[in-house]
Design an enzyme around this catalytic site. Structure first.
Site, PDB file in Angstrom:
ATOM      1  N   TYR A   1      -2.224   5.629  -4.444  1.00  0.00           N
ATOM      2  CA  TYR A   1      -3.432   6.606  -3.762  1.00  0.00           C
ATOM      3  C   TYR A   1      -2.891   8.118  -4.725  1.00  0.00           C
ATOM      4  O   TYR A   1      -1.756   8.213  -4.461  1.00  0.00           O
ATOM      5  CB  TYR A   1      -3.341   7.070  -2.694  1.00  0.00           C
ATOM      6  CG  TYR A   1      -4.023   5.650  -1.742  1.00  0.00           C
ATOM      7  CD1 TYR A   1      -5.550   5.561  -2.147  1.00  0.00           C
ATOM      8  CD2 TYR A   1      -3.882   5.187  -0.378  1.00  0.00           C
ATOM      9  CE1 TYR A   1      -6.176   4.880  -1.684  1.00  0.00           C
ATOM     10  CE2 TYR A   1      -4.713   4.645   0.014  1.00  0.00           C
ATOM     11  CZ  TYR A   1      -5.687   3.990  -0.219  1.00  0.00           C
ATOM     12  OH  TYR A   1      -6.813   3.172   0.249  1.00  0.00           O
TER      13      TYR A   1
ATOM     14  N   HIS B   1     -13.921  -1.751  -1.430  1.00  0.00           N
ATOM     15  CA  HIS B   1     -13.059  -1.307   0.025  1.00  0.00           C
ATOM     16  C   HIS B   1     -12.847  -2.776   0.920  1.00  0.00           C
ATOM     17  O   HIS B   1     -12.844  -2.067   2.279  1.00  0.00           O
ATOM     18  CB  HIS B   1     -12.401   0.269  -0.002  1.00  0.00           C
ATOM     19  CG  HIS B   1     -11.447   0.402  -0.176  1.00  0.00           C
ATOM     20  ND1 HIS B   1     -10.374   1.258  -0.720  1.00  0.00           N
ATOM     21  CD2 HIS B   1     -10.206   0.276   1.570  1.00  0.00           C
ATOM     22  CE1 HIS B   1      -9.306   1.560  -0.178  1.00  0.00           C
ATOM     23  NE2 HIS B   1      -9.599   1.054   1.116  1.00  0.00           N
TER      24      HIS B   1
ATOM     25  N   GLN C   1       1.025  -0.049  -4.710  1.00  0.00           N
ATOM     26  CA  GLN C   1      -0.900   0.180  -4.764  1.00  0.00           C
ATOM     27  C   GLN C   1      -0.370   1.573  -4.331  1.00  0.00           C
ATOM     28  O   GLN C   1       0.310   2.128  -3.674  1.00  0.00           O
ATOM     29  CB  GLN C   1      -1.909  -0.413  -3.828  1.00  0.00           C
ATOM     30  CG  GLN C   1      -2.944   0.853  -3.801  1.00  0.00           C
ATOM     31  CD  GLN C   1      -2.938   1.628  -2.730  1.00  0.00           C
ATOM     32  OE1 GLN C   1      -2.126   1.686  -1.278  1.00  0.00           O
ATOM     33  NE2 GLN C   1      -4.112   2.282  -3.149  1.00  0.00           N
TER      34      GLN C   1
ATOM     35  N   SER D   1       1.007  -1.048   0.391  1.00  0.00           N
ATOM     36  CA  SER D   1      -0.260  -0.409  -0.280  1.00  0.00           C
ATOM     37  C   SER D   1       0.640   1.212  -0.263  1.00  0.00           C
ATOM     38  O   SER D   1       2.587   1.263   0.674  1.00  0.00           O
ATOM     39  CB  SER D   1      -0.663  -0.270   1.597  1.00  0.00           C
ATOM     40  OG  SER D   1      -1.451   1.116   1.736  1.00  0.00           O
TER      41      SER D   1
ATOM     42  N   THR E   1      -6.180   2.766  -7.022  1.00  0.00           N
ATOM     43  CA  THR E   1      -7.606   2.391  -5.937  1.00  0.00           C
ATOM     44  C   THR E   1      -8.030   3.603  -6.159  1.00  0.00           C
ATOM     45  O   THR E   1      -7.587   4.613  -6.062  1.00  0.00           O
ATOM     46  CB  THR E   1      -6.851   2.359  -4.311  1.00  0.00           C
ATOM     47  OG1 THR E   1      -5.849   1.741  -5.007  1.00  0.00           O
ATOM     48  CG2 THR E   1      -8.353   2.365  -3.751  1.00  0.00           C
TER      49      THR E   1
ATOM     50  N   LYS F   1      -8.091  -0.318  -9.031  1.00  0.00           N
ATOM     51  CA  LYS F   1      -8.892  -0.794  -7.997  1.00  0.00           C
ATOM     52  C   LYS F   1     -10.437  -0.329  -7.400  1.00  0.00           C
ATOM     53  O   LYS F   1     -10.021   0.422  -7.107  1.00  0.00           O
ATOM     54  CB  LYS F   1      -8.318  -1.547  -7.439  1.00  0.00           C
ATOM     55  CG  LYS F   1      -8.240  -1.465  -5.954  1.00  0.00           C
ATOM     56  CD  LYS F   1      -7.831  -2.370  -4.762  1.00  0.00           C
ATOM     57  CE  LYS F   1      -8.225  -2.988  -4.054  1.00  0.00           C
ATOM     58  NZ  LYS F   1      -8.060  -2.046  -2.213  1.00  0.00           N
TER      59      LYS F   1
HETATM   60  C1  LIG Z   1      -7.042  -2.273   7.396  1.00  0.00           C
HETATM   61  C2  LIG Z   1      -7.477  -2.247   5.650  1.00  0.00           C
HETATM   62  C3  LIG Z   1      -6.539  -1.145   5.042  1.00  0.00           C
HETATM   63  C4  LIG Z   1      -6.488  -1.155   4.076  1.00  0.00           C
HETATM   64  N1  LIG Z   1      -5.752   0.166   2.949  1.00  0.00           N
HETATM   65  C5  LIG Z   1      -5.660  -0.721   1.971  1.00  0.00           C
HETATM   66  C6  LIG Z   1      -4.552   1.112   1.489  1.00  0.00           C
HETATM   67  O1  LIG Z   1      -3.629   1.369   1.648  1.00  0.00           O
HETATM   68  N2  LIG Z   1      -5.147   0.706   0.170  1.00  0.00           N
HETATM   69  C7  LIG Z   1      -5.826   0.023  -0.932  1.00  0.00           C
HETATM   70  O2  LIG Z   1      -5.808   0.534  -1.971  1.00  0.00           O
HETATM   71  N3  LIG Z   1      -6.606  -0.875   0.105  1.00  0.00           N
HETATM   72  C8  LIG Z   1      -6.938  -1.027   1.278  1.00  0.00           C
HETATM   73  N4  LIG Z   1      -8.044  -1.651   1.786  1.00  0.00           N
HETATM   74  C9  LIG Z   1      -8.936  -2.870   1.116  1.00  0.00           C
HETATM   75  C10 LIG Z   1      -8.025  -3.605   0.361  1.00  0.00           C
HETATM   76  O3  LIG Z   1      -6.808  -3.636  -0.506  1.00  0.00           O
HETATM   77  C11 LIG Z   1      -8.412  -4.350   0.185  1.00  0.00           C
HETATM   78  O4  LIG Z   1     -10.196  -3.813  -0.562  1.00  0.00           O
HETATM   79  C12 LIG Z   1      -9.845  -5.378   1.243  1.00  0.00           C
HETATM   80  O5  LIG Z   1      -9.341  -5.798   2.220  1.00  0.00           O
HETATM   81  C13 LIG Z   1     -10.278  -6.731   0.703  1.00  0.00           C
HETATM   82  O6  LIG Z   1     -11.478  -6.835   0.984  1.00  0.00           O
HETATM   83  P1  LIG Z   1     -11.577  -8.310   2.448  1.00  0.00           P
HETATM   84  O7  LIG Z   1     -10.041  -7.855   3.970  1.00  0.00           O
HETATM   85  O8  LIG Z   1     -12.616  -8.295   2.911  1.00  0.00           O
HETATM   86  O9  LIG Z   1     -10.629  -9.063   2.416  1.00  0.00           O
HETATM   87  C14 LIG Z   1      -7.504  -1.770   3.085  1.00  0.00           C
HETATM   88  C15 LIG Z   1      -8.304  -2.326   3.638  1.00  0.00           C
HETATM   89  C16 LIG Z   1      -8.040  -3.026   5.525  1.00  0.00           C
HETATM   90  C17 LIG Z   1      -8.711  -4.285   5.948  1.00  0.00           C
END
Ligand SMILES: Cc1cc2nc3c(=O)[nH]c(=O)nc-3n(C[C@H](O)[C@H](O)[C@H](O)COP(=O)(O)O)c2cc1C
Length: 385
Positions: free
Chosen positions: A130, A276, A128, A107, A156, A252
């Site tokens: 932003y 997300h 990834q 990330s 994303t 994404k």
């Molecule tokens: C704690 C946490 C932090 C996240 N941080 C990011 C991030 O920095 N960038 C991003 O594109 N998605 C982020 N996501 C989304 C994840 O990439 C992903 O889409 C999501 O966790 C998928 O769902 P799941 O946790 O049910 O597998 C985050 C998700 C969680 C749970």
């Protein structure tokens, strides 16, 4: 310690070992958490078609995601602050993924820096992005990912503004952080966690610290980062990135067929159907419910990935059946990390691999590349809106 047999066991152990403020950060969705729950419920509502009398002695789970060989079609999703769930979390997760033969996605909001991961792994990982208001900084991030040998850039798009997660506000995980006495005491009880943290110098956003002149201390870092979310991001920025990034480009956060069609016009190699993990638009459909409509719209033109709600090999099979070429896991591996560090991430991958292999066999499938909607008990229209 109880025997770990599934992802839920890892979650329970992570809850014991990770300070509440960071555990809650992981295990929550936005506002009423209805989309967060739908992600799980909708997977549970899909039934598989049991087949018998088929020779399943030789099985293969190997396939490709954006042209890259993977030992199963599962990548680690980008998760911000992974290095606060466990000391050096991103490095540990990247090593576990590399060892297992699946992609790791770092990330932008990670604790360990791009260069840290590159130094501790031998194969290309994914980055990834932003898109920050400061386009010079964004441009430098892209160049750093390229210099680190990243093979895919995952941009994303579903975070022009941050979804509100109530637990984070109540816990004081905000800008600036306001830790309550209750949370400080809770941290004090998590001995494994803080001894790990004392042993590392990585406590802050590694991709940002030292790369932005105006950021000098933690307070200014948090302030700068919070202000950098860009609400003006549009498909023009994807065009801008496509000119700078020469590797695979993945977008994404697609949940709508119209947006998927737009992605096909911007030189994107794959999209991730994602809400997300239920952390952004509360009230949006689950990713698995949105998938069939998107596959119908653009499945013949580009590769489609999915995340949000995957906790088992059965879930992976269901996503593949509905047209995803691969999936990402977020919380499933983060629970493993919080529970047991690198070994826990490996364990989460082993669990999902084994579940996928057995589930395929019981559906009479021997090659993951041949999974299609015929493994479902009911036709996919039932699951689309
Ligand atoms: C704690 C946490 C932090 C996240 N941080 C990011 C991030 O920095 N960038 C991003 O594109 N998605 C982020 N996501 C989304 C994840 O990439 C992903 O889409 C999501 O966790 C998928 O769902 P799941 O946790 O049910 O597998 C985050 C998700 C969680 C749970």
């Amino acid at each position: 310690m109880a025997i770990i047999t599934n992802i839920e066991d890892l979650r329970v152990l992570a809850q014991k070992r990770v300070p509440r403020i960071f555990y809650d950060y992981v295990d929550s969705g936005s506002w009423s958490e209805s989309t967060y729950r739908a992600n799980r419920d909708d997977f549970a509502g899909i039934q598989l078609r049991q087949r018998v009398g088929i020779n399943v002695a030789n099985r293969s789970l190997q396939t490709q995601m954006v042209g890259q060989d993977v030992t199963m079609p599962v990548a680690l999703a980008p998760v911000g602050l992974t290095g606060m769930v466990h000391a050096d979390g991103e490095i540990l997760a990247a090593k576990a993924a590399e060892q297992f033969g699946v992609p790791f996605t770092l990330s932008t909001m990670s604790i360990c820096a791009i260069e840290d991961i590159a130094a501790r792994t031998t194969k290309p990982f994914w980055f990834q992005l932003y898109i920050m208001k400061d386009r010079d900084f964004t441009s430098r991030l892209i160049a750093r990912a390229e210099a680190a040998g990243c093979s895919a850039l995952v941009v994303t798009l579903d975070l022009p503004m941050m979804g509100q997660r109530n637990k984070d506000l109540k816990n004081g995980l905000s800008v600036p952080i306001k830790l309550s006495l209750r949370n400080l005491l809770n941290v004090a009880h998590k001995t494994r966690w803080w001894t790990g943290m004392l042993g590392t110098k990585r406590h802050s956003f590694g991709n940002i610290v030292g790369h932005v002149p105006e950021v000098s201390d933690t307070a200014s870092l948090l302030q700068w980062t919070a202000q950098q979310l860009d609400q003006s991001v549009s498909w023009n920025d994807i065009r801008w990135i496509r000119q700078r990034w020469h590797g695979k480009l993945i977008v994404k956060g697609i949940l709508d067929a119209e947006d998927a069609r737009l992605a096909t016009r911007h030189g994107v190699d794959a999209i991730v159907v994602s809400n997300h993990g239920g952390r952004q638009l509360d009230g949006a459909p689950s990713s698995i419910a949105a998938l069939p409509g998107i596959v119908q719209a653009v499945g013949h033109e580009m590769e489609i990935h999915l995340d949000s709600g995957i906790r088992s090999g059965q879930d992976v099979l269901k996503a593949l059946a509905l047209g995803a070429k691969g999936v990402y896991i977020g919380r499933a591996f983060i629970y493993g990390l919080g529970a047991m560090g690198e070994a826990g991430v490996s364990r989460s991958l082993e669990i999902i691999h084994k579940e996928l292999e057995i589930t395929m066999s019981l559906c009479g499938i021997t090659d993951v590349k041949q999974v299609d909607q015929s493994v479902l008990f009911k036709a996919p229209q039932t699951y689309s809106k």
